[in-house]
Motif scaffolding. Structure first.
Motif, short mmCIF file in Angstrom:
data_model
loop_
_atom_site.label_atom_id
_atom_site.label_comp_id
_atom_site.label_asym_id
_atom_site.label_seq_id
_atom_site.Cartn_x
_atom_site.Cartn_y
_atom_site.Cartn_z
N GLU A 192 0.53 -1.46 -0.03
CA GLU A 192 0.12 -0.12 0.09
C GLU A 192 0.88 1.19 0.04
O GLU A 192 0.08 2.11 -1.24
CB GLU A 192 -1.06 -0.11 1.09
CG GLU A 192 -1.70 1.00 1.69
CD GLU A 192 -2.80 1.04 0.20
OE1 GLU A 192 -3.38 3.01 -0.19
OE2 GLU A 192 -3.59 0.27 0.33
N ALA A 193 1.76 0.96 0.69
CA ALA A 193 3.10 2.12 0.71
C ALA A 193 3.36 3.07 -0.78
O ALA A 193 3.78 3.39 -1.13
CB ALA A 193 3.94 2.07 2.33
N ILE A 194 3.78 1.43 -1.35
CA ILE A 194 4.28 1.76 -2.42
C ILE A 194 3.48 2.13 -3.41
O ILE A 194 3.51 3.00 -4.42
CB ILE A 194 4.88 0.82 -3.33
CG1 ILE A 194 6.26 -0.26 -2.91
CG2 ILE A 194 4.94 0.54 -4.75
CD1 ILE A 194 6.96 1.08 -2.91
N PHE A 195 2.00 1.51 -3.60
CA PHE A 195 0.94 2.29 -4.04
C PHE A 195 0.86 3.72 -4.47
O PHE A 195 0.94 4.34 -4.99
CB PHE A 195 -0.26 1.51 -3.98
CG PHE A 195 -0.42 -0.11 -4.62
CD1 PHE A 195 0.81 -0.62 -5.40
CD2 PHE A 195 -0.60 -0.70 -3.53
CE1 PHE A 195 0.95 -2.52 -5.51
CE2 PHE A 195 -1.23 -2.44 -3.73
CZ PHE A 195 -0.15 -2.80 -4.53
N ALA A 196 0.37 4.16 -3.08
CA ALA A 196 0.60 5.79 -2.41
C ALA A 196 1.37 6.67 -3.64
O ALA A 196 1.33 8.28 -3.19
CB ALA A 196 0.37 5.71 -0.67
N LEU A 197 2.53 5.95 -3.08
CA LEU A 197 4.15 7.10 -3.95
C LEU A 197 3.68 7.55 -5.45
O LEU A 197 4.15 8.78 -5.36
CB LEU A 197 5.07 5.92 -4.44
CG LEU A 197 5.73 5.56 -3.27
CD1 LEU A 197 7.04 4.84 -3.74
CD2 LEU A 197 6.39 6.74 -1.78
N PHE A 224 -0.70 -0.45 -11.62
CA PHE A 224 0.58 -1.19 -12.24
C PHE A 224 0.66 -2.17 -12.44
O PHE A 224 -0.69 -3.00 -13.07
CB PHE A 224 0.71 -1.32 -10.67
CG PHE A 224 1.28 0.27 -9.36
CD1 PHE A 224 1.87 0.76 -9.83
CD2 PHE A 224 -0.15 0.79 -8.76
CE1 PHE A 224 2.03 1.80 -9.21
CE2 PHE A 224 -0.30 1.62 -8.33
CZ PHE A 224 1.16 2.85 -7.98
N GLN A 225 1.71 -2.00 -13.17
CA GLN A 225 2.13 -3.38 -14.04
C GLN A 225 2.85 -4.41 -13.27
O GLN A 225 3.25 -3.94 -11.80
CB GLN A 225 2.82 -3.06 -15.02
CG GLN A 225 3.47 -4.21 -15.84
CD GLN A 225 4.37 -4.36 -17.93
OE1 GLN A 225 5.37 -3.72 -17.02
NE2 GLN A 225 3.25 -4.19 -18.63
N THR A 366 14.12 2.36 0.94
CA THR A 366 13.45 2.91 -0.59
C THR A 366 13.09 3.63 -0.84
O THR A 366 12.78 4.86 -1.54
CB THR A 366 13.36 1.71 -0.92
OG1 THR A 366 14.85 0.61 -0.48
CG2 THR A 366 13.37 1.35 -2.99
N ARG A 367 11.26 3.85 0.36
CA ARG A 367 10.58 4.75 -0.39
C ARG A 367 10.73 5.94 -0.22
O ARG A 367 10.02 6.81 -0.88
CB ARG A 367 8.82 4.03 0.20
CG ARG A 367 8.83 2.70 0.05
CD ARG A 367 7.45 2.12 0.93
NE ARG A 367 7.02 2.12 1.91
CZ ARG A 367 7.14 1.58 3.18
NH1 ARG A 367 7.49 0.58 2.73
NH2 ARG A 367 7.09 1.87 4.18
N GLN A 368 10.75 6.15 0.39
CA GLN A 368 11.48 7.94 1.15
C GLN A 368 12.76 7.95 0.01
O GLN A 368 12.84 9.48 -0.55
CB GLN A 368 12.37 7.29 2.60
CG GLN A 368 12.60 9.04 2.76
CD GLN A 368 11.44 10.52 3.37
OE1 GLN A 368 10.94 9.69 3.15
NE2 GLN A 368 11.62 11.42 2.02
#
Length: 392
Positions: A192-197, A224-225, A366-368
């Motif tokens: 969910e955090a990746i999607f929210a980027l 997303f793919q 990584t997300r940051q």
């Protein structure tokens, strides 16, 4: 990648060669070859061939092909015919590289056809109607009505340079970067955090984890793919998955495992390897895998977990749309500052090479770093794209 003649490995397919923007000559050439086989092989012997005789014919065909094509042309054979497994056949695969002029390529195709026809005629072989998958043509040769061997001839075009037009600063004006986020499947919050980027990322999901199906479905729903992060054996066999591809597997075993994984990662458009430093260096295993991916219309990204990998070259030889990671992994050092530097290297690699494929993981650091650096991509003239947009 040139392959040694006589290596006992599977596969073969025929790939019409584009000459002057069309495939007409190659198709005409293949039809000419098949017509010659049909007309020349009128005699049907009542006695079938032994496996040893089929193996010799396959070697003769490979030798004839080798003498007819340019030095370095990949030719592979597999001696599969066996009394213990009725119905199995030998295989021959020839990969013609179309990196010469149209006239020179026509001559190479004609010479190959003539050489193969000579061996087929001498051994009284007949052929089934060819089958075509995309641009790949495959046909089976028989003796006295019994399948003896299968042949695929593939023409592998020399890839065009990925570098785009240069601007006044000497950098590529249409640079593209695909970022794949690996190892999703266990942690819905991380997904969910990746999607929210909100960035155009490609999501690679490990199969058979608790939330693999749900994460893949949600990623697809959000645009997303999705890729299958295909488990493969590593040299150290570190933290192996419960099931993974490993050297020594047969084609049916590889196909069954891939199909099982795809059921667990719905909507997967492509595949990249999870670990796999041993598996991707095993030419026989990659020869088993790539036809499976091709037949399921999946692209392949070689994660390049070893310098010894043959996965990308094998994918290209089998006509699988493919690419490979060509910038460093983003988060081998899982610290924000280090990942920022790797992302900057990825952006620079995209500008310099025209196209770059980067791979990271859904770590908080990584997300940051993605939040910090990706806003600079457009400013630097780099377009974020899906992995499928960079395969060839």
């Amino acid at each position: 990648m040139a392959r040694r003649l006589g290596s006992v490995q599977p596969g073969l397919h025929c790939f019409p060669v584009k000459i002057g923007g069309s495939t007409s000559f190659a198709l005409l050439g293949v039809c000419f070859f098949l017509a010659l086989l049909s007309n020349a092989c009128k005699k049907k012997e009542e006695n079938g061939l032994t496996p040893a005789q089929i193996h010799q014919i396959t070697r003769d065909l490979a030798a004839a092909a080798s003498s007819a094509v340019p030095v370095g042309t990949p030719i592979k054979l597999r001696q599969g015919a066996s009394n213990q497994q009725p119905g199995t056949t030998d295989y021959l695969r020839i990969v013609l590289k179309n990196d010469s002029s149209a006239d020179a390529h026509r001559a190479a195709v004609a010479k190959l056809i003539q050489s193969l026809n000579t061996v087929a005629t001498r051994n009284h072989l007949t052929q089934d109607p060819p089958t075509k998958t995309g641009d790949l043509l495959h046909f089976k040769l028989r003796h006295a009505g019994v399948p003896a061997l299968e042949i695929e001839i593939m023409a592998r075009a020399t890839p065009a340079s990925s570098a785009g037009a240069r601007n006044s600063g000497g950098k590529t004006a249409d640079a593209r970067l695909a970022i794949i986020i690996d190892d999703l499947g266990s942690d819905p919050a991380a997904a969910e955090a990746i999607f929210a980027l909100g960035y155009r990322l490609t999501i690679s999901v490990l199969p058979n984890h608790e939330h693999s199906v749900d994460i893949a479905k949600e990623a697809h729903r959000r645009g997303f793919q999705v890729m299958l992060h295909l488990p493969m054996q590593s040299v150290a066999n570190e933290t192996p998955e419960a099931q993974e591809l490993h050297p020594g597997m047969s084609t049916p075993e590889v196909a069954a495992l891939v199909d099982q994984f795809l059921q667990n990662v719905p909507d997967a458009a492509g595949v990249n390897n999870h670990q796999g430093s041993q598996a991707t260096a095993d030419a026989a295993l990659m020869d088993e895998l790539m036809p499976v991916l091709r037949d399921r219309h999946l692209f392949y990204i070689d994660s390049r977990t070893t310098a010894a990998t043959v996965a990308y070259d094998t994918a290209q030889d089998f006509g699988v749309r493919s690419a490979f990671r060509n910038v460093p992994f983003l988060d081998d050092v899982a610290e924000v500052a280090a990942i920022r530097k790797q992302l900057e290297l990825a952006l620079r690699g995209a500008r310099e090479k025209g196209e770059a494929v980067a791979i990271g993981h859904p770590h908080p650091t990584t997300r940051q770093a993605l939040r910090d650096v990706l806003p600079q991509a457009q400013v630097q003239g780099v377009q974020l794209v899906l992995a499928s947009e960079l395969v060839h």
